[in-house]
Write a protein that holds these residues in place. Structure first.
Motif, PDB file in Angstrom:
ATOM      1  N   ALA A 150       0.829  -1.196   0.000  1.00  0.00           N
ATOM      2  CA  ALA A 150       0.000   0.000   0.000  1.00  0.00           C
ATOM      3  C   ALA A 150       0.867   1.251   0.000  1.00  0.00           C
ATOM      4  O   ALA A 150       0.523   2.267  -0.612  1.00  0.00           O
ATOM      5  CB  ALA A 150      -0.922  -0.013   1.222  1.00  0.00           C
ATOM      6  N   GLN A 151       2.011   1.182   0.653  1.00  0.00           N
ATOM      7  CA  GLN A 151       2.945   2.309   0.669  1.00  0.00           C
ATOM      8  C   GLN A 151       3.524   2.592  -0.711  1.00  0.00           C
ATOM      9  O   GLN A 151       3.843   3.717  -1.054  1.00  0.00           O
ATOM     10  CB  GLN A 151       4.090   2.001   1.646  1.00  0.00           C
ATOM     11  N   GLY A 152       3.657   1.563  -1.521  1.00  0.00           N
ATOM     12  CA  GLY A 152       4.286   1.706  -2.826  1.00  0.00           C
ATOM     13  C   GLY A 152       3.398   2.302  -3.885  1.00  0.00           C
ATOM     14  O   GLY A 152       3.846   2.546  -5.007  1.00  0.00           O
ATOM     15  N   ARG A 153       2.141   2.573  -3.571  1.00  0.00           N
ATOM     16  CA  ARG A 153       1.172   3.025  -4.566  1.00  0.00           C
ATOM     17  C   ARG A 153       1.299   4.529  -4.828  1.00  0.00           C
ATOM     18  O   ARG A 153       1.368   5.323  -3.907  1.00  0.00           O
ATOM     19  CB  ARG A 153      -0.244   2.692  -4.093  1.00  0.00           C
ATOM     20  N   GLY A 154       1.273   4.896  -6.111  1.00  0.00           N
ATOM     21  CA  GLY A 154       1.369   6.300  -6.475  1.00  0.00           C
ATOM     22  C   GLY A 154       0.265   6.789  -7.380  1.00  0.00           C
ATOM     23  O   GLY A 154       0.201   7.983  -7.681  1.00  0.00           O
ATOM     24  N   TYR A 155      -0.592   5.878  -7.827  1.00  0.00           N
ATOM     25  CA  TYR A 155      -1.683   6.219  -8.726  1.00  0.00           C
ATOM     26  C   TYR A 155      -2.910   5.408  -8.332  1.00  0.00           C
ATOM     27  O   TYR A 155      -2.804   4.220  -8.012  1.00  0.00           O
ATOM     28  CB  TYR A 155      -1.337   5.883 -10.186  1.00  0.00           C
ATOM     29  N   ALA A 156      -4.073   6.040  -8.391  1.00  0.00           N
ATOM     30  CA  ALA A 156      -5.310   5.305  -8.161  1.00  0.00           C
ATOM     31  C   ALA A 156      -5.546   4.333  -9.309  1.00  0.00           C
ATOM     32  O   ALA A 156      -4.993   4.480 -10.401  1.00  0.00           O
ATOM     33  CB  ALA A 156      -6.489   6.278  -8.052  1.00  0.00           C
ATOM     34  N   ALA A 157      -6.367   3.322  -9.070  1.00  0.00           N
ATOM     35  CA  ALA A 157      -6.822   2.371 -10.093  1.00  0.00           C
ATOM     36  C   ALA A 157      -5.694   1.526 -10.671  1.00  0.00           C
ATOM     37  O   ALA A 157      -5.750   1.086 -11.809  1.00  0.00           O
ATOM     38  CB  ALA A 157      -7.564   3.100 -11.223  1.00  0.00           C
TER      39      ALA A 157
END
Length: 367
Positions: A67-74
């Motif tokens: 979850a920390q690695g996410r930078g864009y929705a979808a």
């Protein structure tokens, strides 16, 4: 083929490590932003990838390792059981269609918004240097947030995120994994002195700045074995926040590539120029010279058409070629190229977001 007099082995079977491929044409990882907020693949994604199983190798779109690695929705994830089960649906569909698929392990680092981070925290990065640009959230496009620098004692936890995602990729039935150390995301942020101003063992010298990529690669190889692991590098691309290149591209990436050789990886996937943009290079940068340092199979990427791919294969400059955007509107791209059939062109508005329209509704050519 476009010319019966042209001879090429691009359409012939080959082997990269333990990956036995039907041809030398790979589908590049393509973010399509068609996932719910939980990042779980489903039947739509299984259909999409299975339609493109004619590629010798599918490199699945960049997949958040945490979850920390996410930078864009979808965008999809690979850190929980539900995501694993969704990806298993995808890999089963690709295998049933005769294809091979690897997962690309992704941590965006500083290129994120606190709206996308757990509990609204700041994104993490090698150093507290804000990226330029905007990212996409559930509330639309917003400026990327100011990141915080990772503490030295947090870095083993980052490596563990990659290791667990690699394990999850095995559980999901992938044929291998690709370490995403490109496009100015987290690992590339550590490599470049433009984004890494650390003074600990992960900053300063070339040896220190490349350390995290090498430690992550080792952790992933320990899960998969070296012959099912690839790596993606992009020495000059400015993506993910208009990130400047390293001040000495040849020395930094030359050292990294020579160190990667000890792992005997299945392949190196190289962005030749700026991702999705020009193949032009800064003065003093010779990507073919960097390629020559790598002992294993080499996948060339960026701005290729069939003519360029045939020429660079004939010169021994590539072992395989990755096509990205042409696969969007041409699920049967390999067969179209082989037969010399014209290619459909997807409108840009179909690239990101939405459902089946512009995603799984592109027809095969009439052969």
């Amino acid at each position: 083929m476009t010319d019966d007099n042209i001879q090429t082995d691009l359409f012939s079977p080959t082997t990269m490590g333990a990956l036995e491929l039907g041809n030398r044409i790979a589908m590049a990882p393509l973010t399509r932003s068609r996932y719910d907020e939980d990042g779980i693949p489903g039947e739509l994604h299984a259909t999409y990838y299975a339609q493109r199983a004619g590629a010798g190798l599918i490199i699945a779109e960049a997949t958040n390792i945490s979850a920390q690695g996410r930078g864009y929705a979808a965008t999809p994830g690979l850190w929980n059981d539900e995501q694993v089960a969704g990806w298993k649906m995808v890999t089963d569909a690709v295998h049933a269609a005769g294809g091979k698929i690897v997962n690309q392990l992704w941590h965006v680092g500083r290129f994120s918004s606190s709206q996308l981070q757990p509990d609204g925290r700041a994104p993490v990065a090698p150093s507290a240097i804000k990226a330029e640009g905007q990212t996409y959230t559930t509330e639309g496009f917003v400026p990327v947030s100011m990141p915080r620098a990772l503490e030295t004692d947090e870095i083993p936890g980052i490596i563990e995120q990659y290791r667990r995602a690699a394990e999850n990729a095995q559980r999901a039935g992938f044929d291998g994994v690709e370490v995403h150390s490109a496009n100015s995301y987290l690992l590339d942020q550590f490599i470049r002195d433009s984004t890494n101003q650390r003074s600990d063992r992960y900053g300063g010298s070339i040896e220190n700045r490349t350390r995290l990529t090498l430690e992550v690669t080792e952790a992933v190889v320990n899960i998969w074995g070296s012959d099912r692991v690839g790596i993606r590098l992009s020495p000059v691309t400015p993506d993910a926040g208009n990130t400047p290149p390293d001040s000495d591209v040849m020395a930094t990436y030359g050292y990294l590539i020579k160190q990667l050789n000890r792992f005997q990886l299945a392949y190196m996937h190289f962005v030749e120029g700026a991702t999705g943009g020009t193949r032009a290079l800064p003065d003093g940068v010779d990507l073919d010279a960097l390629r020559a340092l790598f002992d294993g199979a080499y996948i060339g990427n960026n701005g290729y058409d069939l003519k360029l791919a045939i020429a660079r294969r004939a010169q021994g400059k590539i072992d395989a070629v990755a096509f990205g955007r042409p696969f969007i509107a041409n699920p049967d791209l390999v067969e179209r190229l082989r037969r010399g059939i014209g290619l459909a062109v997807a409108p840009r508005e179909s690239y990101y977001g939405g459902g089946a329209t512009g995603y799984t509704d592109w027809p095969n050519a009439a052969y």
